[in-house]
Every structure is written in C-alpha cells, then in structure tokens.
Design a protein around this motif. Structure first.
Motif, short mmCIF file in Angstrom:
data_model
loop_
_atom_site.label_atom_id
_atom_site.label_comp_id
_atom_site.label_asym_id
_atom_site.label_seq_id
_atom_site.Cartn_x
_atom_site.Cartn_y
_atom_site.Cartn_z
N HIS A 224 0.93 -1.15 -0.38
CA HIS A 224 0.22 0.00 0.11
C HIS A 224 0.55 1.15 -0.35
CE1 HIS A 224 -3.53 2.24 0.81
NE2 HIS A 224 -2.96 2.91 2.09
N CYS A 227 1.91 2.51 -3.02
CA CYS A 227 1.39 1.64 -4.65
C CYS A 227 0.98 2.55 -5.94
CB CYS A 227 -0.13 1.58 -3.66
SG CYS A 227 -1.37 0.33 -5.16
N CYS A 253 -8.69 -5.95 -1.11
CA CYS A 253 -7.26 -5.56 -1.57
C CYS A 253 -6.69 -5.19 -0.12
CB CYS A 253 -6.18 -3.84 -1.91
SG CYS A 253 -4.52 -4.13 -2.49
S1 SF4 Z 1 -4.75 -0.84 -4.26
FE1 SF4 Z 1 -4.83 -1.84 -2.15
S2 SF4 Z 1 -2.24 -1.40 -2.35
FE2 SF4 Z 1 -3.06 0.27 -3.79
S3 SF4 Z 1 -3.37 2.33 -3.05
FE3 SF4 Z 1 -5.15 0.87 -3.28
S4 SF4 Z 1 -5.71 -0.29 -1.49
FE4 SF4 Z 1 -3.39 0.50 -1.02
#
Ligand code: SF4
Ligand code: SF4
Length: 308
Positions: A224, A227, A253
């Motif tokens: 995260h 990300c 996620c």
């Molecule tokens: S896709 Fe998953 S890891 Fe990426 S910002 Fe969203 S929650 Fe966080």
C-alpha cells in the motif's frame, strides 16, 4: 580483493556476522553480484521440501538476473535438492550423513510446511521429515525458510489435520537456536533468496532482518505504501470490478497489511504483479494467507470489516 582466510575462520566470521545486524538494507543486487567474495569458500546448501507444491523451487529456477546454473555451482555448492538431485533412498542418506559428520557449515533451505501431527505424511528415505529437519538444522550455519508455507503457514497450514507449522516455529519447539531468514511470498521471489545467499557470500553476513526474520530490504514496507493507486485510495476513487482503474481496496485488497516489494519488483523478471495487472493483492506474503474469503465484489455484504 577478498581476504585470504581459512575455511574455519571464514565460518567463524560468518557466524559472528550473522548475529551482528549491520546497516545493509540498501545494498543492491547488482552491488552484491559485482563484489568480491568475503567468504573464502562458497557455502554449501542443502534444500528440503516439506508439504510443498514445489512452486518456490520452480520460481527459483526461473530467475532471470543470474543464470541459475551459476547460482548453484559458482555461488554455492548445492549438496542436495529434491527436484534437481537424482539421489534417492540410501544415496540421500549417505549424502546427509557425510554432510552432518563433516563438521563443515552449510545453509539449510526449507520449502513447504512441516506436518508435525502427521509426520508419516512426509517421509524421506524411510524417516519422517521432522527427523531430517531436526538433524540438519542442528548443524546448519543458518536456515532459510523459502516461501509462505515455510515461513508463515500458508496453504500448507489450511487443513489443521496435518498440524503443518513453519520452520521457525518448528525450530523453536525443538529448542534449536539458529540464525534464520524468512522469505515469504507464494511463491517466493527468486531475487529475494538469491540476494540473501549472495549477501552471505559477498558480505559475510545475512541482510538486515526485521523481527520476523524477513530481509528489511524487501519486507520493511507494505504494498500500500508504494502503490500506484495510493492517490486513488486517498481521493476515494475505488475500482468496482477487477481490471477497473482505481484503488482495489473495496475488492478486498490486502496491500495495506501485506509487506512485500511487489510494486518495485514483480514476478518473472519484474514483468508484472497483481496490482499492476488490475487485481487486488491477496496477501500472499502475509500471515493471514490464504483467507477463507479471498475475493470480494464492490459492496459485497461479506466484505471483511476491521478484520485485517
Ligand atoms: S490498490 Fe491496494 S495497495 Fe493499492 S492503494 Fe488500494 S488498497 Fe492500497
Ligand atoms: S501483490 Fe500481494 S498477492 Fe500479489 S504477489 Fe505481491 S504480496 Fe503477493
């Protein structure tokens, strides 16, 4: 040039260095490949499988940064690997007898779970796996847990009947105290284990580890934190379906609670990884993997709330 020292001195230095955690988290893969060996002789490696799908071995064999043949011949001396070695039965016993009686140090790489409640489900040469792990770990210089099954339980621990446990817990239960490195991911990334072994060979020490024995270089930060959808998360732009643009949080996620470097280093020579491909992180490197409900729809009433 590397120091010209005897094997015994080299092993003593390795062992001393193993317990000294240095500021080594930032040494690059390329730096390690280019560096002279600190250790006079390449380390011996014995690799065992427990209750494993061999996925981590397969991933290891597919490494692209270094020819795998160099890895198992030039960088280490591979004493035994269940998929690569042809030795079975009494030959296997002879190899391990020679190794454990030689007084020489070696690295034990362990892949898969250890079925302590059903030891007969995992036999090698007429003896349960628990016997071999106990015997080999006791004389190893260091142990490496390869993949999520060997480090956090993973798929091997889904069914409690076998009593599968990861390597570090097994060693703790048997009062075997050894330097250990845990490399979770399902499968583990070959770059992670190769970096760890090269670090030992080229720097004479293990890489800097966190409290769960994971190399900080790869596991210090969550998916995260780095990300590509982090801004979407903050702005509240959420994907509704797999493949949509936007943060995948509402599709379950596990990036916020999973430590790994997938956004920097993906699979197959960094070709891709889950989130870059538009799929939520399923937390394959985490202690809650695999969860009973792995996938969610947007507004799915089963969405896990506050259970991360
Ligand atoms: S896709 Fe998953 S890891 Fe990426 S910002 Fe969203 S929650 Fe966080
Ligand atoms: S993004 Fe998550 S599920 Fe995918 S490989 Fe990385 S840690 Fe595993």
């Amino acid at each position: 040039m590397g120091e010209n020292i005897t094997r015994r001195e080299a092993l003593r230095k390795i062992y001393e260095a193993l317990v000294v955690i240095g500021a080594s988290a930032f040494i690059s893969f390329e730096d390690l490949l280019a560096a002279d060996n600190t250790v006079a002789e390449k380390p011996m490696v014995v690799w065992l499988h427990g209750t494993s799908c061999s996925g981590c071995s397969t991933a290891f064999l597919n490494i692209e940064d270094v020819p795998v043949v160099d890895l198992i011949t030039k960088f280490v001396s591979l004493v035994f690997h269940p998929d690569l070695s042809s030795a079975t039965g009494h030959q296997f016993i002879e190899i391990l007898d020679q190794l454990t009686q030689s007084g020489k140090g070696y690295i034990l790489v362990f892949e898969g779970g250890i079925p302590v409640k059903m030891p007969h489900t995992c036999m090698i040469a007429d003896k349960p796996l628990t016997y071999w792990v106990e015997r080999l770990a006791a004389k190893a210089t260091a142990c490496i847990g390869a993949g999520t099954c060997a480090t956090l339980g993973g798929i091997a621990s889904m069914d409690p009947v076998t009593g599968n446990i990861p390597l570090d817990r097994f060693l703790e239960q048997r009062n075997i105290s050894k330097p250990i490195v845990n490399i979770p991911s399902c499968p583990m990334k070959p770059e992670h284990i190769t970096y760890t072994i090269l670090h030992l060979l080229k720097k004479g020490s293990l890489p800097e580890l966190d409290k769960h024995f994971r190399p900080k270089k790869f596991f210090a930060r969550t998916i995260h934190e780095r990300c590509l959808y982090y801004a979407d998360y903050q702005e509240g732009h959420f994907a509704e379906f797999v493949g949509d643009s936007g943060c995948l949080f509402r599709l379950g996620c596990q990036g916020p609670v999973t430590r790994n470097d997938c956004i920097i280093m993906g699979y197959n020579g960094n070709t891709n990884t889950c989130i870059k491909a538009g799929h939520p992180c399923i937390g394959c490197a985490g202690e809650k993997f695999p969860r009973q409900i792995m996938f969610h729809r947007f507004d799915d009433p089963r969405v896990i709330k506050n259970k991360f």
